[in-house]
Structure formats: structure tokens, C-alpha cells
Design a protein around this motif. Structure first.
Motif, PDB file in Angstrom:
ATOM      1  N   ASP A   1       0.803  -1.221   0.000  1.00  0.00           N
ATOM      2  CA  ASP A   1       0.000   0.000   0.000  1.00  0.00           C
ATOM      3  C   ASP A   1       0.841   1.278   0.000  1.00  0.00           C
ATOM      4  O   ASP A   1       0.583   2.187  -0.794  1.00  0.00           O
ATOM      5  CB  ASP A   1      -0.963  -0.004   1.195  1.00  0.00           C
ATOM      6  N   PRO A   2       1.878   1.415   0.835  1.00  0.00           N
ATOM      7  CA  PRO A   2       2.654   2.659   0.807  1.00  0.00           C
ATOM      8  C   PRO A   2       3.427   2.878  -0.493  1.00  0.00           C
ATOM      9  O   PRO A   2       3.800   4.009  -0.814  1.00  0.00           O
ATOM     10  CB  PRO A   2       3.628   2.498   1.989  1.00  0.00           C
ATOM     11  N   ASP A   3       3.672   1.787  -1.251  1.00  0.00           N
ATOM     12  CA  ASP A   3       4.423   1.908  -2.504  1.00  0.00           C
ATOM     13  C   ASP A   3       3.523   2.281  -3.674  1.00  0.00           C
ATOM     14  O   ASP A   3       4.000   2.826  -4.673  1.00  0.00           O
ATOM     15  CB  ASP A   3       5.090   0.569  -2.868  1.00  0.00           C
ATOM     16  N   GLY A   4       2.232   1.942  -3.572  1.00  0.00           N
ATOM     17  CA  GLY A   4       1.370   1.912  -4.739  1.00  0.00           C
ATOM     18  C   GLY A   4       1.376   0.497  -5.289  1.00  0.00           C
ATOM     19  O   GLY A   4       2.405  -0.193  -5.270  1.00  0.00           O
ATOM     20  N   LEU A   5       0.238   0.031  -5.766  1.00  0.00           N
ATOM     21  CA  LEU A   5       0.088  -1.364  -6.169  1.00  0.00           C
ATOM     22  C   LEU A   5       0.467  -1.625  -7.622  1.00  0.00           C
ATOM     23  O   LEU A   5       0.603  -2.777  -8.027  1.00  0.00           O
ATOM     24  CB  LEU A   5      -1.360  -1.810  -5.930  1.00  0.00           C
ATOM     25  N   ASP A   6       0.626  -0.586  -8.400  1.00  0.00           N
ATOM     26  CA  ASP A   6       0.888  -0.703  -9.834  1.00  0.00           C
ATOM     27  C   ASP A   6       2.394  -0.622 -10.084  1.00  0.00           C
ATOM     28  O   ASP A   6       3.035   0.366  -9.714  1.00  0.00           O
ATOM     29  CB  ASP A   6       0.159   0.430 -10.568  1.00  0.00           C
ATOM     30  N   THR A   7       2.960  -1.664 -10.693  1.00  0.00           N
ATOM     31  CA  THR A   7       4.400  -1.651 -10.998  1.00  0.00           C
ATOM     32  C   THR A   7       4.698  -1.344 -12.463  1.00  0.00           C
ATOM     33  O   THR A   7       5.839  -1.506 -12.906  1.00  0.00           O
ATOM     34  CB  THR A   7       5.032  -3.006 -10.640  1.00  0.00           C
ATOM     35  N   SER A   8       3.710  -0.905 -13.212  1.00  0.00           N
ATOM     36  CA  SER A   8       3.954  -0.619 -14.634  1.00  0.00           C
ATOM     37  C   SER A   8       4.972   0.497 -14.827  1.00  0.00           C
ATOM     38  O   SER A   8       5.581   0.612 -15.897  1.00  0.00           O
ATOM     39  CB  SER A   8       2.641  -0.256 -15.335  1.00  0.00           C
ATOM     40  N   TRP A   9       5.208   1.310 -13.793  1.00  0.00           N
ATOM     41  CA  TRP A   9       6.196   2.384 -13.896  1.00  0.00           C
ATOM     42  C   TRP A   9       7.602   1.848 -14.146  1.00  0.00           C
ATOM     43  O   TRP A   9       8.481   2.596 -14.617  1.00  0.00           O
ATOM     44  CB  TRP A   9       6.195   3.236 -12.627  1.00  0.00           C
ATOM     45  N   LEU A  10       7.840   0.571 -13.864  1.00  0.00           N
ATOM     46  CA  LEU A  10       9.156  -0.007 -14.125  1.00  0.00           C
ATOM     47  C   LEU A  10       9.555   0.135 -15.593  1.00  0.00           C
ATOM     48  O   LEU A  10      10.745   0.220 -15.918  1.00  0.00           O
ATOM     49  CB  LEU A  10       9.170  -1.491 -13.741  1.00  0.00           C
ATOM     50  N   TYR A  11       8.562   0.192 -16.482  1.00  0.00           N
ATOM     51  CA  TYR A  11       8.856   0.289 -17.906  1.00  0.00           C
ATOM     52  C   TYR A  11       9.202   1.714 -18.330  1.00  0.00           C
ATOM     53  O   TYR A  11       9.564   1.948 -19.484  1.00  0.00           O
ATOM     54  CB  TYR A  11       7.688  -0.284 -18.721  1.00  0.00           C
ATOM     55  N   ASP A  12       9.111   2.651 -17.408  1.00  0.00           N
ATOM     56  CA  ASP A  12       9.576   4.011 -17.675  1.00  0.00           C
ATOM     57  C   ASP A  12      11.014   4.226 -17.214  1.00  0.00           C
ATOM     58  O   ASP A  12      11.575   5.291 -17.416  1.00  0.00           O
ATOM     59  CB  ASP A  12       8.665   5.033 -16.977  1.00  0.00           C
ATOM     60  N   VAL A  13      11.597   3.221 -16.563  1.00  0.00           N
ATOM     61  CA  VAL A  13      12.966   3.326 -16.066  1.00  0.00           C
ATOM     62  C   VAL A  13      13.907   2.633 -17.039  1.00  0.00           C
ATOM     63  O   VAL A  13      13.659   1.499 -17.458  1.00  0.00           O
ATOM     64  CB  VAL A  13      13.099   2.674 -14.670  1.00  0.00           C
ATOM     65  N   ASP A  14      14.983   3.305 -17.391  1.00  0.00           N
ATOM     66  CA  ASP A  14      16.004   2.717 -18.253  1.00  0.00           C
ATOM     67  C   ASP A  14      17.063   2.061 -17.365  1.00  0.00           C
ATOM     68  O   ASP A  14      17.833   2.745 -16.697  1.00  0.00           O
ATOM     69  CB  ASP A  14      16.635   3.800 -19.126  1.00  0.00           C
ATOM     70  N   PHE A  15      17.077   0.729 -17.345  1.00  0.00           N
ATOM     71  CA  PHE A  15      18.039  -0.012 -16.522  1.00  0.00           C
ATOM     72  C   PHE A  15      19.319  -0.352 -17.274  1.00  0.00           C
ATOM     73  O   PHE A  15      20.201  -1.022 -16.727  1.00  0.00           O
ATOM     74  CB  PHE A  15      17.389  -1.301 -16.002  1.00  0.00           C
ATOM     75  N   SER A  16      19.445   0.105 -18.514  1.00  0.00           N
ATOM     76  CA  SER A  16      20.625  -0.260 -19.313  1.00  0.00           C
ATOM     77  C   SER A  16      21.949   0.176 -18.690  1.00  0.00           C
ATOM     78  O   SER A  16      22.971  -0.480 -18.945  1.00  0.00           O
ATOM     79  CB  SER A  16      20.498   0.299 -20.734  1.00  0.00           C
TER      80      SER A  16
END
Length: 414
Positions: free
Chosen positions: A333-348
């Protein structure tokens, strides 16, 4: 302004006493620092307790998506040159936490409060701040948080015509639009590396033109204001009087030097010069465990908190080259339940180094890393990560509850 403590009515005194007792009990039983439960009890007894406790204090509020806790700590350190400062240093940034912070330091003439973006509109009239610092706006907790443009509009309405002085980031178009209805604004060039939430003008919807740090809307008058505080190419702060001040911090990253520039601008509104403020800011070593370096046996572990794409962009730049990195993701709950934001991060940028992955939503992160062609190892917990990496340095980047889990697990590691 008169900063003498204002006597509290009997009901407010009772509420304050019960607040402190509830907070102390929470700490004694290991349930937390007591900021939230204490404030909840106090406000239940006296709903106007926050406003009552703020009377007679000179208050600064700090809000934005990223950097609130750090900037709040910097400002509180700077204002310490003037006297005692009440502050919610553990990041409890809603009215319950604000009320507890003020109740624990009723005699303090100054207060610096970190405010969650959604609560700024309500806290503003209750605390009648002398200064409000607006840092940035970007997407965060997508399943429940207000869309960025809507948040900017809500701030814009709340700040319309207020006498409070605003210190605002001129590099974020959303912040500029939100602050432009205010009577008095000091502009700080605090930077905006994450620009994916401000492609279009919040005023008219046209695509913004960008030329380096400068930006402008071709369809209306919204454009980057001229800053009076900024960082030069060597990350020294340029003050309005033309003087240049070297910034030495214990915290990593250029973003924290920008936070320090904002803190200096706020402190100046209280009469604290950069020469007075900088030595105090330089003493800040970690923020509620964030950026902390912990030595456990032969392990040297540094903890970085990153909660959203903009935060991850900065955190990935802070990791020491060549060190193994543990990434940990939860979606509580404190993080937010949606992890789709991971696809906005460039991990390269992590390619070529050893990467370990943990947390409740580790598999979501594994898929994202695979798409970015970053090799990784999945581990069940922090202790296993330490065992796998052996002695030496380990960089840890985690979102909010994963960060707290790792801190708790670190305390249990012998």
C-alpha cells in the motif's frame, strides 16, 4: 513576526499530552517512531490541533514528488542557526505527522515540514507558512495518485494570491505553472532530468520547445523564468548577490546539490546567509537511513531509496562503478500497487555489472531487466544477497517498503 509560543486551550493541552503518550508507547513497543499514531490521537481529541500548534511559529513547508525529505532536513539544519526547529525528520508528511512534529517541540520558534503533494492544499491554511518550497512534479503511485497535470492545477488554485513566499524550481514547467499565480516567487534552477511528464504545456496543451535548460511554450506566455539561485558547471551555488558558494555534502549526487540550493534560497528568506547555512547542511549524513553506508563485518552496504521513475533515474547514477547492485521492489500500500512504472525506467546503465533482484515483485523487475538486456540473479532476501556477493561493497536500491524491509533485515544480520 512574533515567534513566542502561543498558550494552548485546555482541550489542546490534553490532546498534546495524549499525542505524546501514544507516540511514546508506539516507540516503546517497537511499532515505529509514533508520528502517525500520535498525531491521529491528538487530532481526534482536538481537530484544530495542527493549526493551534503552528501559531506563533515561523513555518516553511516543502512539497514535491522527489527530494522532500532531504530538502526538509537541509532547511531545518540551516534554520538551526537561528534557534530550535520543529520538523518531521522521519518523513511522516501528512497532517498527523505534522501535528506530532509540532507537539514534540512546542517551544521551537521555527518549523520545517515536509508535506505530501496531496495534502499541501489543506496544510497551507492551517500553518500559514512564511515560505513554501516547490521542488518538482512527476508520476508516482499510478494506481491512486493524482495525475501530474491535475496536481499542478490543484496547487495553482491553492497558491492563487496567497501572501506566502514561494521558492520554486524554474526548470519544471509544472512547478512554474503552479507557482505563477502566487504573489511572490523566488526561482531556483534546481534542474529537471526527468522530463517525460512535462512534454506539453500545462496551460494550453502545446508541445513545449526545449533548448538545453531553457524551455518555452510556443502557444502561450509560459516559459522558464530567470532563476535567482542556481548551480554552475562545477555544482557551486550562485546566489542572487552574485557570490559563488562551494557546496560540500555527505550525500551523493548532483540532485542533492540542487536540493541544497533550494534549501539556501528558503533559509535566506528567514535571514540565514549561505555562509551560515552551508556548514550546517554539510553535517547532514543520511536521511531516515537513505544514503546511509553500513558496515557489517566485511560488508560495506550503501542504501538508496527510489520510489518512482524520476527517483530511479537519479539513484542509478549514484551507484559506484564496478560494485554489485541489489534491486528490491515491493508493491504494498505505501508503494502503490501498480508496478507498470518499471517500464519508464532505463536499466541499461546496469549492463556489465552484477545485478541481484529481490522483493515481493521481484519477478516484475526480472522481466523488465530482461527486456533491457541486463543479466540478473534472483535472491529471496537481503541476507542471501550478502552471502552471494561475498565480502566488499554492495549498493542497494529499493522502493519504500522494500527499503524498510532491508533496513530491518540488516539490523538482524550479525
Amino acid at each position: 513576526m512574533n515567534t513566542e509560543p502561543v498558550p494552548l486551550p485546555l482541550r489542546a493541552k490534553l490532546a498534546t499530552t495524549l499525542l505524546k503518550s501514544a507516540a511514546a508507547l508506539s516507540r516503546a513497543t517497537g511499532r515505529g517512531d509514533g508520528s502517525v499514531i500520535g498525531g491521529r490521537v491528538g487530532l481526534k481529541v482536538e481537530p484544530q490541533l495542527l493549526a493551534m500548534l503552528a501559531r506563533g511559529k515561523e513555518v516553511a513547508l516543502v512539497s514535491g514528488t522527489n527530494g522532500k525529505t532531504t530538502t526538509t532536513r537541509f532547511i531545518a539544519a540551516a534554520l538551526g542557526a537561528l534557534g530550535e526547529v520543529a520538523t518531521n525528520s522521519f518523513g511522516a508528511n501528512m497532517p498527523t505527522g505534522h501535528t506530532t512534529a509540532l507537539a514534540q517541540s512546542t517551544g521551537a520558534p521555527y518549523a520545517v515540514l515536509e508535506v505530501d503533494e496531496h495534502y499541501l492544499r489543506g496544510v497551507l491554511p492551517q500553518t500559514t507558512p512564511r515560505v513554501v518550497a516547490l521542488l518538482n512534479l512527476s508520476r508516482d503511485q499510478l494506481d491512486r495518485a493524482m495525475e501530474v497535470g491535475m496536481m499542478a492545477e490543484a496547487w495553482r488554485k491553492a497558491l492563487d494570491g496567497v501572501s506566502t513566499h514561494i521558492v520554486a524550481n524554474c526548470d519544471d514547467p509544472m512547478i512554474v505553472w503552479a507557482a505563477s499565480t502566487s504573489r511572490e516567487v523566488t526561482w531556483v534552477a534546481a534542474g529537471q532530468r526527468w522530463q517525460e511528464d512535462s512534454f506539453v504545456c500545462p496551460n494550453c496543451g502545446r508541445h513545449l520547445d526545449r533548448d538545453g535548460v531553457h524551455w518555452a511554450c510556443p502557444g502561450c506566455q509560459l516559459r522558464r523564468p530567470t532563476p535567482t539561485w542556481s548551480l554552475d558547471d562545477t555544482d557551486a551555488v550562485l546566489a542572487p548577490d552574485g557570490n559563488r558558494y562551494e557546496v560540500t555534502l555527505q550525500l551523493p549526487g548532483r540532485v542533492n546539490k540542487a536540493n541544497a540550493a533550494t534549501a539556501l534560497a528558503v533559509a535566506a528568506r528567514f535571514g540565514v546567509s549561505p555562509a551560515q547555512a552551508l556548514p550546517r547542511i554539510a553535517q547532514v549524513a543520511s536521511i531516515a537511513g537513505r544514503y546511509a553506508t553500513v558496515v557489517k563485518g566485511e560488508h560495506v552496504i550503501r542504501l538508496l531509496l527510489a520510489k518512482n521513475p524520476a527517483g530511479w533515474l537519479e539513484a542509478l547514477d549514484m551507484v559506484e562503478p564496478g560494485c554489485p547492485v541489489l534491486l528490491a521492489i515491493n508493491a504494498r500500500d505505501p508503494d502503490g500497487l501498480d508496478t507498470s512504472w518499471l517500464y519508464d525506467v532505463d536499466f541499461s546503465p546496469l549492463r556489465g555489472r552484477r545485478v541481484l533482484v529481490a522483493g515481493d515483485r521481484a519477478y516484475d523487475l526480472c522481466v523488465r531487466l530482461d527486456i533491457n538486456e541486463v543479466p540478473f540473479e534472483h535472491v529471496p532476501n537481503f541476507g542471501t544477497a550478502l552471502d552471494r556477493t561475498g565480502n566488499g561493497r554492495l549498493e542497494v536500491i529499493a522502493n519504500y517498503t522494500a527499503f524498510q524491509d532491508i533496513r530491518a533485515e540488516l539490523d538482524r544480520v550479525n
